[in-house]
Design a protein around this motif. Structure first.
Motif, PDB file in Angstrom:
ATOM      1  N   ASP A  44      21.564  12.536  36.157  1.00 43.49           N
ATOM      2  CA  ASP A  44      21.858  11.577  35.094  1.00 43.49           C
ATOM      3  C   ASP A  44      20.879  10.408  35.151  1.00 43.49           C
ATOM      4  O   ASP A  44      19.961  10.380  35.976  1.00 43.49           O
ATOM      5  CB  ASP A  44      23.326  11.126  35.155  1.00 43.49           C
ATOM      6  N   GLU A  45      21.073   9.413  34.291  1.00 38.89           N
ATOM      7  CA  GLU A  45      20.146   8.283  34.210  1.00 38.89           C
ATOM      8  C   GLU A  45      20.105   7.457  35.493  1.00 38.89           C
ATOM      9  O   GLU A  45      19.176   6.695  35.725  1.00 38.89           O
ATOM     10  CB  GLU A  45      20.491   7.389  33.004  1.00 38.89           C
ATOM     11  N   ARG A  46      21.098   7.628  36.373  1.00 36.00           N
ATOM     12  CA  ARG A  46      21.124   6.928  37.656  1.00 36.00           C
ATOM     13  C   ARG A  46      20.443   7.728  38.757  1.00 36.00           C
ATOM     14  O   ARG A  46      20.320   7.253  39.884  1.00 36.00           O
ATOM     15  CB  ARG A  46      22.571   6.648  38.068  1.00 36.00           C
ATOM     16  N   GLY A  47      20.062   8.984  38.439  1.00 39.14           N
ATOM     17  CA  GLY A  47      19.479   9.854  39.449  1.00 39.14           C
ATOM     18  C   GLY A  47      20.520  10.604  40.260  1.00 39.14           C
ATOM     19  O   GLY A  47      20.274  10.967  41.406  1.00 39.14           O
ATOM     20  N   GLN A  62      19.886  18.951  36.070  1.00 40.53           N
ATOM     21  CA  GLN A  62      19.271  17.643  35.827  1.00 40.53           C
ATOM     22  C   GLN A  62      20.162  16.540  36.382  1.00 40.53           C
ATOM     23  O   GLN A  62      21.387  16.674  36.453  1.00 40.53           O
ATOM     24  CB  GLN A  62      19.080  17.414  34.328  1.00 40.53           C
TER      25      GLN A  62
END
Length: 133
Positions: free
Chosen positions: A43-46, A41
């Protein structure tokens, strides 16, 4: 699965104990370490990880410990000579082969909680060793 790769260049000297051939003598390499990180996966930043974070942690460690340094096995008799002459060296538990240097960098990255998948150490333009789990 996502993968990223950060390439870090550095110079080092070494010699191999219990080796028959020119690599038994002190010599140097212009090396390149390729650190591959992987994650299922982002992270929240891609991102798997920010390349800048890899640079600030792993490249800094390589620069401080391995770059322009003699990498020697702890059993090498040159350790006493270099110590007496206040020369910079890095002691390894194992012979400083490309394979063992790749493992050394891998273990450091893993200790820093990086999702390291492999480390490839290019000892020359045509020869590399890779450590992965």
């Amino acid at each position: 699965m996502y993968q990223i790769l950060k390439s870090i260049s550095f110079c080092y000297g070494h010699r191999l104990l219990k080796y028959q051939g020119p690599c038994a003598n002190l010599h140097g390499h212009n090396a390149r370490a390729e650190i591959t990180l992987a994650s299922e996966q982002l992270d929240e930043r891609g991102m798997v990880m920010d390349f800048g974070d890899i640079k600030s942690v792993i490249k800094t460690w390589i620069d401080d410990n391995l770059d322009h340094t003699m990498l020697l096995c702890k059993d090498d008799p040159l350790v006493a000579v270099l110590t007496d002459n206040q020369e910079k060296f890095y002691l390894m538990d194992k012979n400083p082969t490309a394979e063992n240097i790749a493992e050394l960098i891998f273990n450091y990255a893993e200790q820093q909680n990086f999702p390291v998948e492999s480390v490839t150490l290019w000892e020359s333009d045509t020869s590399f060793a890779r450590f992965l789990r």
